[in-house]
Design a protein around this motif. Structure first.
Motif, short mmCIF file in Angstrom:
data_model
loop_
_atom_site.label_atom_id
_atom_site.label_comp_id
_atom_site.label_asym_id
_atom_site.label_seq_id
_atom_site.Cartn_x
_atom_site.Cartn_y
_atom_site.Cartn_z
N LEU A 318 111.82 -29.96 -30.36
CA LEU A 318 112.44 -28.81 -30.98
C LEU A 318 111.08 -28.17 -31.75
N ASP A 319 110.24 -28.99 -32.37
CA ASP A 319 109.31 -28.74 -33.37
C ASP A 319 108.14 -29.60 -33.33
N PRO A 320 107.42 -29.27 -32.13
CA PRO A 320 106.20 -30.18 -31.79
C PRO A 320 104.93 -29.75 -32.86
N PRO A 321 104.13 -30.80 -32.96
CA PRO A 321 102.66 -30.33 -33.57
C PRO A 321 102.34 -28.86 -33.18
N LYS A 322 101.83 -28.24 -34.43
CA LYS A 322 101.37 -26.91 -34.13
C LYS A 322 100.09 -26.91 -33.11
N LYS A 323 100.25 -25.88 -32.10
CA LYS A 323 98.97 -25.83 -31.40
C LYS A 323 98.56 -24.21 -31.34
N SER A 324 97.35 -23.81 -31.03
CA SER A 324 97.04 -22.54 -31.18
C SER A 324 97.23 -22.02 -29.57
N ALA A 325 97.39 -20.65 -29.54
CA ALA A 325 97.62 -19.82 -28.10
C ALA A 325 96.14 -20.21 -27.30
N ILE A 326 96.60 -20.27 -26.02
CA ILE A 326 95.59 -20.60 -25.16
C ILE A 326 95.65 -19.70 -23.93
N LEU A 327 94.37 -19.30 -23.32
CA LEU A 327 94.49 -18.22 -22.40
C LEU A 327 94.57 -19.19 -20.94
N THR A 328 95.61 -18.65 -20.13
CA THR A 328 95.73 -19.19 -19.05
C THR A 328 95.57 -18.54 -17.75
N THR A 329 95.45 -18.79 -16.43
CA THR A 329 95.34 -18.14 -15.27
C THR A 329 96.58 -16.87 -15.29
N VAL A 330 97.62 -17.05 -15.74
CA VAL A 330 98.80 -16.16 -15.76
C VAL A 330 99.04 -15.39 -17.08
N GLY A 331 97.93 -15.34 -17.97
CA GLY A 331 98.06 -14.91 -19.38
C GLY A 331 97.97 -15.77 -20.30
N VAL A 332 98.22 -15.26 -21.62
CA VAL A 332 98.08 -15.84 -22.99
C VAL A 332 99.29 -16.72 -23.22
N LEU A 333 99.28 -17.86 -23.49
CA LEU A 333 100.15 -18.87 -23.60
C LEU A 333 100.37 -19.07 -25.31
N GLU A 334 101.24 -18.15 -26.06
CA GLU A 334 101.33 -18.11 -27.46
C GLU A 334 101.67 -19.65 -28.02
N GLN A 335 102.50 -20.28 -27.40
CA GLN A 335 103.14 -21.58 -27.90
C GLN A 335 103.02 -22.64 -26.66
N PRO A 336 101.96 -23.16 -26.71
CA PRO A 336 101.79 -24.30 -25.51
C PRO A 336 102.85 -25.46 -25.50
N LEU A 337 103.18 -25.96 -24.28
CA LEU A 337 104.19 -27.02 -24.23
C LEU A 337 103.50 -28.21 -25.19
N GLY A 338 102.27 -28.48 -24.98
CA GLY A 338 101.43 -29.47 -25.77
C GLY A 338 101.82 -31.01 -25.10
N ASN A 339 100.92 -31.87 -25.43
CA ASN A 339 100.76 -33.19 -24.78
C ASN A 339 101.81 -34.05 -25.34
N ALA A 340 102.17 -33.84 -26.59
CA ALA A 340 103.36 -34.61 -27.20
C ALA A 340 104.60 -34.29 -26.78
N ARG A 341 104.96 -33.10 -26.36
CA ARG A 341 106.40 -32.91 -25.93
C ARG A 341 106.24 -33.41 -24.32
N LEU A 342 105.21 -33.32 -23.50
CA LEU A 342 105.18 -33.63 -22.46
C LEU A 342 105.35 -35.19 -22.22
N HIS A 343 104.63 -36.21 -23.04
CA HIS A 343 105.10 -37.40 -23.45
C HIS A 343 106.47 -37.77 -23.72
N VAL A 344 107.17 -36.89 -24.46
CA VAL A 344 108.48 -37.36 -24.70
C VAL A 344 109.42 -37.20 -23.62
N ALA A 345 109.03 -36.06 -22.77
CA ALA A 345 109.70 -35.75 -21.37
C ALA A 345 109.40 -37.25 -20.52
N ARG A 346 108.27 -37.41 -20.66
CA ARG A 346 108.05 -38.70 -19.69
C ARG A 346 108.84 -40.31 -20.22
N LEU A 347 108.93 -40.02 -21.78
CA LEU A 347 109.82 -41.25 -22.23
C LEU A 347 111.16 -41.08 -21.91
#
Length: 636
Positions: A318-347
């Motif tokens: 719900l509230d991951p560590p803050k990450k700045s927006a990143i530019l991707t091939t499909v546009g600007v991602l204002e709030q990236p998913l982040g490695n922390a939330r990805l690892h929570v999904a793996r867990l």
């Protein structure tokens, strides 16, 4: 003849050794010095094993070269010195491992202030590691006398070479009694606890990463060696500590204590995932759809320690560590998913695969699966996340019904009866084809609270609308197709077929109609387009003169299927009973098929030459039929 001529050339190193004033540096300048050393050049080895030469070699790999040297040649001599010391020549190993003064010179490298030069650290680690393998007792005795050895290694854990050194102590010590002695020494030095303390918000990220990787490697190495050792051998004390509830609870406390950082969460979760790792069946791509049985053990203390912190992982989603927006091939991602939330999904995926009843119930209470599905559709281009959500759905759909629970006397992954646990705690056996948890809660949660079917239909219709307007197909549609197919497959045949059928019937009438239409038309057509048809020789055409000639080889796939099943026979214990014949019979079938194919080929070739009716004069003038050629090309 060639042996009449003296073609033997004397090595230049031997010529140098004829001089009384030759120096070590002069010998190291020679290109073939390593080759001569490994070839057991007696004169060279005697020279290298002199006290002053050994001291200079050790000094080269432990002392920073002058900074004013050219970068290309600055580490030339340290590199050659390391190769000479680790050339696995007994006279050098005996000298280096038997002289305590040389070991002291090596050890003083650890007493430097951090950071260590990474290249010199690798030379040091390689040299000590070689001694641990070749002069085990002498080196272990020397290191055990150094009270601060483990502390010094951990002080420099930011250098990956120190991580390698610790792993060599665990994996390269023989024989088994001596290895067990080393493991007890490392346990007395509280190696696991000290590594766990490094995974903390306030620590350097490089140190956290290497500490986490070291713990993961210790777990895997210890489990591999435990599977290979004899039954009467003592258990690995490091693994016992790592799997204890106290140790796992301490790790989780470090992860969530104070200000949360992505580094500590990711590195800590990697250790948890390794503790929950199951024995994999290599070579099988889609495990959940294959239906193979497998079993493994999960220590209940690990799950007991994780369960109270599930709410903390939920909060991370719900509230991951803050990450700045990143530019991707499909546009600007204002709030990236982040490695922390990805690892929570793996867990979460790993925890669902254990099917621990209390864990599954808590995840349902927290609506974790509902939240993961929200992220699945929100981050439509993050395939790493999509795969983990797919694993979660697969784990829930593959929960067996209560009627399929295993009977006593289960077998573990070695094929032997599982050992009984008189105390009723410790390791809990989890069998994928017969778990002890009731799947009703998880499945009802997935179809009713999470509204999986409605989400699939809405997402598919929205994607069709986007594509109809000229937009790009969404990146999660491939995984959504696989999830849809999993639902359909379990409706037709599966351990929870009855439950899923009832849940589909309970859907609103309009939704149920949309689902049936989706399965019969849209999904069927998608699967047809995604299916790669095997090439058939009857449908192949070429531009050669043999366009109209049929291939004499059989185009049925029985032989291919037989060989495919033969390849994976090691994966299933009852292969012979299921398949129908053994290795010799399989080879007989292959031989018969090959003989039949060869005979058919020969007959076809002979028929072409013997068929007099079809003979024609190649020089005879004939009218060219362009219409026939055009038709042939169009068909091709």
């Amino acid at each position: 003849m060639f042996w009449k001529f003296d073609l033997h050339t004397t090595s230049h190193i031997d010529q140098l050794l004829d001089r009384e004033d030759v120096t070590l540096r002069e010998l190291m300048e020679e290109d073939d010095v390593l080759q001569e050393c490994k070839a057991q050049n007696r004169r060279l080895l005697l020279f290298l094993s002199q006290d002053h030469c050994m001291q200079e070699l050790v000094s080269l790999i432990t002392t920073e070269p002058p900074a004013d040297l050219e970068e290309r040649s600055r580490f030339k001599f340290p590199n050659i010195a390391c190769e000479l010391l680790t050339s696995d020549v007994s006279i050098i190993n005996d000298k280096l491992g038997g002289e305590e003064s040389l070991l002291e010179m090596l050890y003083r490298f650890l007493e430097q202030d951090p950071p260590l030069n990474p290249l010199l650290a690798s030379f040091f680690s390689k040299t000590i590691g070689n001694l641990i393998a070749r002069k085990t007792e002498q080196v272990i005795t020397f290191l055990k006398k150094k009270e601060g050895f483990i502390g010094l290694v951990l002080k420099h854990i930011d250098a990956s070479a120190m991580m390698d050194l610790l792993l060599r102590l665990i994996s390269c010590v023989e024989p088994a009694p001596l290895r067990q002695e080393v493991l007890h020494w490392l346990n007395e030095e509280k190696l696991v606890q000290r590594l766990t303390e490094l995974i903390h918000t306030g620590k350097d990220e490089e140190r956290q990463s290497n500490a986490s990787q070291t713990l993961c490697d210790i777990i895997r190495l210890s489990r591999d060696q435990a599977n290979q050792m004899q039954e009467n051998m003592e258990a690995d004390p490091l693994l016992a500590v790592l799997e204890s509830q106290e140790s796992v609870a301490g790790l989780l406390k470090n992860m969530f204590e104070g200000e949360r950082s992505e580094a500590s969460i990711v590195n800590g979760t990697q250790v948890l995932l390794t503790l929950l790792e199951t024995r994999r069946l290599e070579g099988l791509m889609d495990l959940y759809s294959q239906g193979y049985e497998r079993s493994y053990t999960v220590n209940s203390s690990i799950l007991n320690a994780i369960e109270p912190h599930l709410k903390d992982f939920q909060q991370l989603l719900l509230d991951p560590p803050k990450k700045s927006a990143i530019l991707t091939t499909v546009g600007v991602l204002e709030q990236p998913l982040g490695n922390a939330r990805l690892h929570v999904a793996r867990l979460v995926a790993a925890l669902l695969q254990t099917s621990a009843p209390s864990i599954c119930q808590e995840l349902c209470n927290l609506s974790t699966m509902d939240l993961l599905l929200d992220l699945f559709f929100k981050y439509s281009w993050n395939n790493f996340l999509h795969f983990q959500v797919e694993l979660c759905v697969a784990a829930i759909l593959n929960h067996p019904s209560s009627e399929e629970r295993p009977s006593p006397g289960l077998q573990n992954h070695d094929g032997k009866p599982a050992a009984s646990n008189p105390e009723g705690e410790g390791e809990v056996e989890v069998v994928e084809t017969g778990r002890t948890s009731d799947p009703q809660t998880s499945i009802h949660n997935l179809f009713q609270k999470c509204q999986l079917v409605q989400r699939i239909l809405d997402a598919w219709e929205e994607n069709d609308k986007i594509q109809a307007e000229g937009g790009t197909r969404r990146g999660n549609m491939g995984h959504l197709t696989r999830i849809s197919n999993m639902v359909v497959q379990n409706l037709e045949k599966g351990p929870v077929q009855a439950q899923i059928t009832d849940l589909i019937k309970e859907l609103p009438e309009d939704c149920r109609g949309r689902w049936e239409s989706f399965v019969d038309e849209t999904l069927r057509e998608t699967n047809r387009r995604n299916t790669v048809e095997l090439v058939s020789t009857h449908n192949m055409h070429s531009s050669s003169e043999d366009d109209d000639m049929e291939s004499p080889f059989p185009n049925d796939l029985s032989l291919q299927q037989a060989f495919s099943d033969y390849q994976i026979q090691q994966m299933t214990a009852n292969f012979v009973d299921q398949f129908g014949f053994n290795d010799e019979e399989f080879m007989c079938v292959c031989a018969q098929a090959n003989a039949a194919a060869f005979e058919a080929c020969c007959k076809e070739r002979i028929r072409q030459f013997d068929d007099a009716e079809e003979e024609e004069d190649i020089w005879e003038e004939k009218e060219m039929n362009y219409a026939t050629q055009a038709k042939s090309r169009t068909s091709f």
